[in-house]
Design a protein around this motif. Structure first.
Motif, short mmCIF file in Angstrom:
data_model
loop_
_atom_site.label_atom_id
_atom_site.label_comp_id
_atom_site.label_asym_id
_atom_site.label_seq_id
_atom_site.Cartn_x
_atom_site.Cartn_y
_atom_site.Cartn_z
N ASN A 117 -0.02 -19.85 -10.45
CA ASN A 117 0.87 -19.26 -9.44
C ASN A 117 2.04 -18.57 -10.12
OD1 ASN A 117 -0.55 -20.58 -7.22
ND2 ASN A 117 0.31 -22.45 -8.09
N LYS A 118 2.57 -17.54 -9.47
CA LYS A 118 3.77 -16.91 -9.98
C LYS A 118 4.91 -17.92 -9.94
CE LYS A 118 2.79 -12.11 -9.16
NZ LYS A 118 3.26 -10.84 -8.62
N ILE A 119 5.74 -17.88 -10.97
CA ILE A 119 6.85 -18.83 -11.06
C ILE A 119 7.83 -18.62 -9.91
CG2 ILE A 119 8.92 -19.44 -12.39
CD1 ILE A 119 7.24 -19.14 -14.91
N ILE A 120 8.16 -19.73 -9.27
CA ILE A 120 9.26 -19.83 -8.32
C ILE A 120 10.24 -20.79 -9.01
CG2 ILE A 120 10.01 -20.58 -6.04
CD1 ILE A 120 7.08 -19.95 -5.14
N ALA A 121 11.39 -20.26 -9.43
CA ALA A 121 12.30 -20.99 -10.32
C ALA A 121 12.63 -22.39 -9.80
CB ALA A 121 13.56 -20.19 -10.56
N ARG A 122 12.95 -22.55 -8.53
CA ARG A 122 13.35 -23.86 -8.02
C ARG A 122 12.20 -24.87 -8.09
NH1 ARG A 122 11.26 -24.13 -3.03
NH2 ARG A 122 10.97 -22.17 -1.90
N LYS A 123 10.98 -24.41 -7.89
CA LYS A 123 9.83 -25.31 -7.98
C LYS A 123 9.56 -25.73 -9.42
CE LYS A 123 7.41 -23.98 -3.79
NZ LYS A 123 6.15 -23.54 -3.21
N VAL A 124 9.62 -24.77 -10.33
CA VAL A 124 9.40 -25.09 -11.74
C VAL A 124 10.52 -25.97 -12.27
CG1 VAL A 124 9.19 -24.12 -14.06
CG2 VAL A 124 7.94 -23.09 -12.16
N GLU A 125 11.75 -25.71 -11.84
CA GLU A 125 12.87 -26.55 -12.26
C GLU A 125 12.63 -28.01 -11.86
OE1 GLU A 125 17.64 -26.21 -12.40
OE2 GLU A 125 16.72 -25.79 -10.45
N ALA A 126 12.15 -28.24 -10.66
CA ALA A 126 11.84 -29.60 -10.20
C ALA A 126 10.73 -30.22 -11.05
CB ALA A 126 11.44 -29.58 -8.74
N GLU A 127 9.73 -29.44 -11.38
CA GLU A 127 8.64 -29.93 -12.24
C GLU A 127 9.16 -30.28 -13.64
OE1 GLU A 127 5.49 -30.51 -11.46
OE2 GLU A 127 5.42 -29.62 -9.47
N LEU A 128 10.03 -29.43 -14.18
CA LEU A 128 10.61 -29.68 -15.51
C LEU A 128 11.43 -30.96 -15.51
CD1 LEU A 128 11.75 -26.08 -16.46
CD2 LEU A 128 10.02 -27.43 -17.66
N ARG A 129 12.20 -31.18 -14.46
CA ARG A 129 13.07 -32.37 -14.39
C ARG A 129 12.26 -33.66 -14.44
NH1 ARG A 129 18.31 -31.05 -13.51
NH2 ARG A 129 18.71 -29.04 -12.54
N ALA A 130 11.01 -33.63 -14.02
CA ALA A 130 10.16 -34.82 -14.06
C ALA A 130 9.89 -35.27 -15.50
CB ALA A 130 8.84 -34.55 -13.34
#
Length: 103
Positions: free
Chosen positions: A2-15
């Motif tokens: 999927n194309k990056i959606i910054a807020r979604k990827v940020e949440a994934e990174l925080r995990a």
């Protein structure tokens, strides 16, 4: 992917913050790292697209990948980030997992 959606990827990174993480990273044919194990202490995403992701390790080192455009989380909970050019070719990849990647 999927194309990056910054807020979604940020949440994934925080995990991954506070955890021991296995890294797979590559940039075309110039850099290749697989199963580099670190403790992630900070994770950031920036840009308007393509994006930059920066990971801080053990409080004293950084890995920064640029030109990321797509992401997905696989069935094993690994975060897979990639950057594709306008012809659909992958130029960069950054994968994070809590277990080693297959060799």
């Amino acid at each position: 992917m999927n194309k990056i959606i910054a807020r979604k990827v940020e949440a994934e990174l925080r995990a991954f913050v506070g955890a021991d993480v296995y890294i797979h990273s590559e940039a075309t044919s110039f850099v290749f790292v697989r199963n580099f194990k670190v403790k992630v202490t900070d994770a950031l995403i920036a840009g308007e697209g393509p994006f930059r992701v920066a990971l801080r390790f053990d409080g004293h080192g950084w890995l920064r990948m640029e030109a990321l455009t797509h992401y997905e989380t696989d069935e094993k909970g690994r975060l897979l980030l990639a950057g594709y050019d306008d012809r659909g070719r992958m130029n960069v990849a950054l994968h994070l997992g809590k277990e080693p990647f297959p060799e």
